[in-house]
Design a protein around this motif. Structure first.
Motif, PDB file in Angstrom:
ATOM      1  N   ALA A   5       0.844  -1.201   0.000  1.00  0.00           N
ATOM      2  CA  ALA A   5       0.000   0.000   0.000  1.00  0.00           C
ATOM      3  C   ALA A   5       0.873   1.242   0.000  1.00  0.00           C
ATOM      4  O   ALA A   5       2.042   1.202   0.387  1.00  0.00           O
ATOM      5  CB  ALA A   5      -0.914   0.008   1.232  1.00  0.00           C
ATOM      6  N   ALA A   6       0.306   2.345  -0.487  1.00  0.00           N
ATOM      7  CA  ALA A   6       1.025   3.619  -0.507  1.00  0.00           C
ATOM      8  C   ALA A   6       0.034   4.754  -0.294  1.00  0.00           C
ATOM      9  O   ALA A   6      -1.140   4.653  -0.667  1.00  0.00           O
ATOM     10  CB  ALA A   6       1.761   3.803  -1.831  1.00  0.00           C
ATOM     11  N   ARG A   7       0.493   5.826   0.314  1.00  0.00           N
ATOM     12  CA  ARG A   7      -0.340   7.022   0.541  1.00  0.00           C
ATOM     13  C   ARG A   7       0.469   8.255   0.134  1.00  0.00           C
ATOM     14  O   ARG A   7       1.670   8.338   0.415  1.00  0.00           O
ATOM     15  CB  ARG A   7      -0.729   7.139   2.029  1.00  0.00           C
ATOM     16  N   TYR A   8      -0.179   9.181  -0.546  1.00  0.00           N
ATOM     17  CA  TYR A   8       0.479  10.418  -0.977  1.00  0.00           C
ATOM     18  C   TYR A   8      -0.443  11.592  -0.698  1.00  0.00           C
ATOM     19  O   TYR A   8      -1.660  11.472  -0.823  1.00  0.00           O
ATOM     20  CB  TYR A   8       0.795  10.372  -2.488  1.00  0.00           C
ATOM     21  N   MET A  32      11.989  13.594   9.954  1.00  0.00           N
ATOM     22  CA  MET A  32      13.104  12.672   9.749  1.00  0.00           C
ATOM     23  C   MET A  32      13.781  12.309  11.075  1.00  0.00           C
ATOM     24  O   MET A  32      14.255  11.188  11.255  1.00  0.00           O
ATOM     25  CB  MET A  32      14.129  13.283   8.791  1.00  0.00           C
ATOM     26  N   GLN A  33      13.822  13.256  12.001  1.00  0.00           N
ATOM     27  CA  GLN A  33      14.480  12.975  13.284  1.00  0.00           C
ATOM     28  C   GLN A  33      13.563  12.255  14.264  1.00  0.00           C
ATOM     29  O   GLN A  33      14.017  11.772  15.295  1.00  0.00           O
ATOM     30  CB  GLN A  33      14.989  14.292  13.895  1.00  0.00           C
ATOM     31  N   SER A  34      12.262  12.169  13.933  1.00  0.00           N
ATOM     32  CA  SER A  34      11.326  11.462  14.811  1.00  0.00           C
ATOM     33  C   SER A  34      11.387   9.949  14.619  1.00  0.00           C
ATOM     34  O   SER A  34      10.804   9.206  15.407  1.00  0.00           O
ATOM     35  CB  SER A  34       9.892  11.933  14.526  1.00  0.00           C
ATOM     36  N   GLY A  35      12.076   9.519  13.582  1.00  0.00           N
ATOM     37  CA  GLY A  35      12.122   8.089  13.303  1.00  0.00           C
ATOM     38  C   GLY A  35      11.180   7.669  12.193  1.00  0.00           C
ATOM     39  O   GLY A  35      11.236   6.534  11.718  1.00  0.00           O
ATOM     40  N   LEU A  36      10.290   8.564  11.765  1.00  0.00           N
ATOM     41  CA  LEU A  36       9.418   8.260  10.622  1.00  0.00           C
ATOM     42  C   LEU A  36      10.272   8.171   9.361  1.00  0.00           C
ATOM     43  O   LEU A  36      11.271   8.870   9.222  1.00  0.00           O
ATOM     44  CB  LEU A  36       8.360   9.352  10.454  1.00  0.00           C
ATOM     45  N   ARG A  37       9.867   7.313   8.430  1.00  0.00           N
ATOM     46  CA  ARG A  37      10.606   7.182   7.174  1.00  0.00           C
ATOM     47  C   ARG A  37       9.653   7.288   5.992  1.00  0.00           C
ATOM     48  O   ARG A  37       9.231   6.279   5.410  1.00  0.00           O
ATOM     49  CB  ARG A  37      11.358   5.848   7.125  1.00  0.00           C
ATOM     50  N   PRO A  38       9.262   8.519   5.643  1.00  0.00           N
ATOM     51  CA  PRO A  38       8.412   8.666   4.456  1.00  0.00           C
ATOM     52  C   PRO A  38       9.145   8.181   3.220  1.00  0.00           C
ATOM     53  O   PRO A  38      10.376   8.282   3.131  1.00  0.00           O
ATOM     54  CB  PRO A  38       8.161  10.179   4.402  1.00  0.00           C
ATOM     55  N   ASP A  93       2.919  -1.468   4.927  1.00  0.00           N
ATOM     56  CA  ASP A  93       1.682  -2.014   5.469  1.00  0.00           C
ATOM     57  C   ASP A  93       0.627  -0.907   5.591  1.00  0.00           C
ATOM     58  O   ASP A  93       0.923   0.188   6.088  1.00  0.00           O
ATOM     59  CB  ASP A  93       1.964  -2.618   6.851  1.00  0.00           C
ATOM     60  N   ALA A  94      -0.599  -1.189   5.143  1.00  0.00           N
ATOM     61  CA  ALA A  94      -1.628  -0.150   5.057  1.00  0.00           C
ATOM     62  C   ALA A  94      -1.906   0.519   6.400  1.00  0.00           C
ATOM     63  O   ALA A  94      -1.995   1.749   6.497  1.00  0.00           O
ATOM     64  CB  ALA A  94      -2.914  -0.747   4.477  1.00  0.00           C
ATOM     65  N   ASN A  95      -2.058  -0.283   7.443  1.00  0.00           N
ATOM     66  CA  ASN A  95      -2.359   0.286   8.761  1.00  0.00           C
ATOM     67  C   ASN A  95      -1.176   1.086   9.305  1.00  0.00           C
ATOM     68  O   ASN A  95      -1.340   2.159   9.892  1.00  0.00           O
ATOM     69  CB  ASN A  95      -2.724  -0.832   9.748  1.00  0.00           C
ATOM     70  N   LEU A  96       0.010   0.546   9.079  1.00  0.00           N
ATOM     71  CA  LEU A  96       1.207   1.204   9.603  1.00  0.00           C
ATOM     72  C   LEU A  96       1.428   2.568   8.943  1.00  0.00           C
ATOM     73  O   LEU A  96       1.709   3.569   9.623  1.00  0.00           O
ATOM     74  CB  LEU A  96       2.427   0.292   9.362  1.00  0.00           C
ATOM     75  N   ILE A  97       1.290   2.622   7.601  1.00  0.00           N
ATOM     76  CA  ILE A  97       1.576   3.897   6.932  1.00  0.00           C
ATOM     77  C   ILE A  97       0.478   4.931   7.197  1.00  0.00           C
ATOM     78  O   ILE A  97       0.738   6.126   7.172  1.00  0.00           O
ATOM     79  CB  ILE A  97       1.805   3.709   5.411  1.00  0.00           C
ATOM     80  N   GLU A  98      -0.728   4.455   7.497  1.00  0.00           N
ATOM     81  CA  GLU A  98      -1.783   5.413   7.868  1.00  0.00           C
ATOM     82  C   GLU A  98      -1.407   6.118   9.168  1.00  0.00           C
ATOM     83  O   GLU A  98      -1.564   7.337   9.303  1.00  0.00           O
ATOM     84  CB  GLU A  98      -3.122   4.693   8.015  1.00  0.00           C
ATOM     85  N   GLU A  99      -0.906   5.341  10.115  1.00  0.00           N
ATOM     86  CA  GLU A  99      -0.474   5.926  11.393  1.00  0.00           C
ATOM     87  C   GLU A  99       0.734   6.839  11.195  1.00  0.00           C
ATOM     88  O   GLU A  99       0.842   7.902  11.822  1.00  0.00           O
ATOM     89  CB  GLU A  99      -0.136   4.808  12.393  1.00  0.00           C
ATOM     90  N   GLN A 100       1.667   6.424  10.322  1.00  0.00           N
ATOM     91  CA  GLN A 100       2.847   7.256  10.074  1.00  0.00           C
ATOM     92  C   GLN A 100       2.447   8.591   9.428  1.00  0.00           C
ATOM     93  O   GLN A 100       2.978   9.642   9.777  1.00  0.00           O
ATOM     94  CB  GLN A 100       3.824   6.502   9.162  1.00  0.00           C
ATOM     95  N   GLU A 101       1.503   8.511   8.505  1.00  0.00           N
ATOM     96  CA  GLU A 101       1.049   9.738   7.846  1.00  0.00           C
ATOM     97  C   GLU A 101       0.379  10.675   8.859  1.00  0.00           C
ATOM     98  O   GLU A 101       0.615  11.889   8.847  1.00  0.00           O
ATOM     99  CB  GLU A 101       0.079   9.394   6.718  1.00  0.00           C
ATOM    100  N   LYS A 102      -0.432  10.125   9.735  1.00  0.00           N
ATOM    101  CA  LYS A 102      -1.081  10.952  10.767  1.00  0.00           C
ATOM    102  C   LYS A 102      -0.045  11.660  11.621  1.00  0.00           C
ATOM    103  O   LYS A 102      -0.164  12.852  11.927  1.00  0.00           O
ATOM    104  CB  LYS A 102      -1.976  10.076  11.656  1.00  0.00           C
TER     105      LYS A 102
END
Length: 507
Positions: free
Chosen positions: A232-235, A254-260, A331-340
């Motif tokens: 899955a992907a979100r943009y 980037m420093q929070s650990g998120l990896r867009p 993963d769809a659920n994971l990237i939704e949380e990362q985007e939020k």
């Protein structure tokens, strides 16, 4: 001597894969560097290679290099010719070795489970990037490397220039993807650069050649990390009133650990021009201007390009935000949380969520910009890109310094991309036109001189992913300092006759 060398090459590969004809000599006289095109348009004589050959395996390359070394013939490795720094210009004539016949994926293996599934592919260096990616996709994998040149660049070119793709924030640059390489030295010796150096466990042998642009040897195959295709992907697009606020948000993401997978910030002028491609509510201003001008728009275009301060002053009066393209895949659920979480960080910097539209538009047209450059050249303009990088504390100074210097010579657009916890790259696009082709070339050289000087003065690095080639060679002593002596010592040891791609990378 040249005749004897030619006969030796024909004995190795057969006469059908060795040529001295004028058409091919002119076809291989340059890469995509704007400067060499402007030189030709101004009537300067090109640097022609003497011979071009197309080997099909590493044994042939070994024999060719051994023979060239014996005859002291300059050798220039050639992939897709998509480089923009003059890395393949045959400054002293000599032999072009085109690697595109070595274009196969030889093996895909894995998973090797050590907590995390690990897959890898071994491919020959002449394979085109798009062919490599599409063949991996058919097996359910991706390399994760998507440079704008993917349709015409080769794996060998990626490795030679240490290239970066548009999803580098998630997958890294090509040097992060490569595990091992095979290379042929000028002596003809075939060496596998794998594993680690005894007593220097943190040093990786492959790093001795990756990024050296064919000045030490020719990379013939590489073993690469690959990944299962993301399910899955979100943009989406997020706008900011001020560039500093946007850069703060990117740094914190980037420093929070998120990896867009994608994180690209367009400055206000670049954002304004992007609005030609999509509409979100009231963003139809550029289209209305185009319709209003009708047939006069071409004359106006040339008037403004030749007087770049005027349009940039006009553009500065038009309200425009800085647009951030943000993407995640996995993963769809994971990237939704990362985007939020990423949007939450952006909102602390007075951002406005523009929804999926800008992100989806970027994804659809992500390779288009590079292929629009010929349209501008057909209109008599010159156009080029300048990619530099800096740590976060120097980034904004570098941006303003280079932009303020160049805008008197050309139209300057910029976007920030390839972000890391430590810093980010800036990608300037310059478009200009003068009264003559010779003046175009002189102005182009002035632009590069000023940009590189400003970059170094601001504490930046002169190259992030286009390589050094010929274009940036003269700034290598200031870029590397004492480190250049180490590079020169390696050159002397591995290539004592100086046959490999002479005149590049400050060597």
């Amino acid at each position: 001597m040249k005749t004897e060398f030619l006969k030796a090459l024909q004995k190795i590969m057969g006469s059908e894969r060795v040529t001295v004809d004028q058409t091919n000599r002119h076809l291989y006289c340059r890469d995509m560097m704007t400067g060499s095109l402007l030189e030709l348009k101004a009537g300067h004589q090109p640097h022609l290679p003497d011979i071009i050959c197309w080997p099909e395996n590493v044994r042939e390359i070994s024999q060719v290099l051994k023979t060239a070394n014996r005859f002291r013939i300059p050798v220039i490795p050639f992939g897709g010719g998509s480089g923009v720094s003059g890395g393949t210009l045959p400054l002293h004539g000599g032999l072009i070795i085109d690697l595109k016949r070595m274009n196969r994926i030889e093996k895909i293996d894995g998973p090797f489970l050590k907590g995390i599934p690990h897959y890898r592919a071994t491919a020959q260096s002449g394979i085109l990037g798009e062919h490599l990616e599409s063949q991996l996709n058919r097996k359910g994998f991706t390399l994760g490397h998507f440079p704008s040149s993917i349709l015409c660049a080769t794996l060998g070119g990626y490795l030679a220039a240490r290239s970066a793709g548009q999803l580098s924030s998630r997958y890294g640059k090509i040097e992060d993807m490569v595990e091992a390489i095979e290379a042929v030295l000028p002596s003809g010796q075939i060496i596998s650069f794998d594993g680690r150096i005894r007593d220097y466990k943190s040093a990786l042998p492959r790093d001795l050649l990756v990024g050296t642009e064919g000045t030490l040897g020719i990379i013939t195959r590489a073993r690469l990390k690959i990944y299962p295709k993301a399910p899955a992907a979100r943009y989406r697009g997020i706008s900011f009133n001020q560039i500093p606020h946007a850069l703060t948000a990117i740094r914190e993401i980037m420093q929070s650990g998120l990896r867009p997978s994608v994180i690209r910030l367009y400055d206000p002028l670049d954002t304004l021009l992007l609005q030609f491609g999509y509409e979100t509510g009231n963003r139809t201003f550029p289209k209305k201007i185009g319709k209003l001008l009708g047939p006069l728009k071409n004359n106006l275009f040339h008037l403004l390009i030749r007087n770049p301060l005027l349009p940039q002053k006009i553009f500065s009066l038009i309200p425009s935000d800085a647009l951030l393209i943000l993407g995640f895949e996995g993963d769809a659920n994971l990237i939704e949380e990362q985007e939020k979480k990423a949007i939450e960080i952006c909102n602390h910097q007075l951002a406005k969520d523009e929804g999926e539209g800008p992100g989806r538009h970027w994804l659809k047209h992500r390779y288009s910009v590079s292929f629009k450059m010929p349209d501008l050249i057909e209109k008599g303009c010159f156009v080029d890109t300048i990619e530099v990088a800096a740590t976060w504390d120097k980034l904004l100074t570098l941006y303003h310094k280079v932009r303020a210097t160049l805008e008197k010579y050309c139209l300057v657009l910029a976007h920030f991309s390839h972000a890391y916890p430590e810093g980010c790259s800036i990608y300037f696009t310059v478009v200009g036109q003068t009264a003559s082709r010779e003046k175009d070339y002189e102005t182009y050289q002035t632009i590069w001189n000023r940009a590189m000087e400003n970059c170094l003065e601001a504490g930046g690095t002169i190259s992030h992913h286009h390589g050094i080639g010929l274009l940036k060679s003269k700034w290598m002593p200031r870029e590397l300092g004492e480190g250049l002596k180490f590079f020169q010592a390696m050159k002397k040891k591995l290539d004592p006759n100086g046959i490999m791609n002479p005149g590049k990378m400050g060597l």
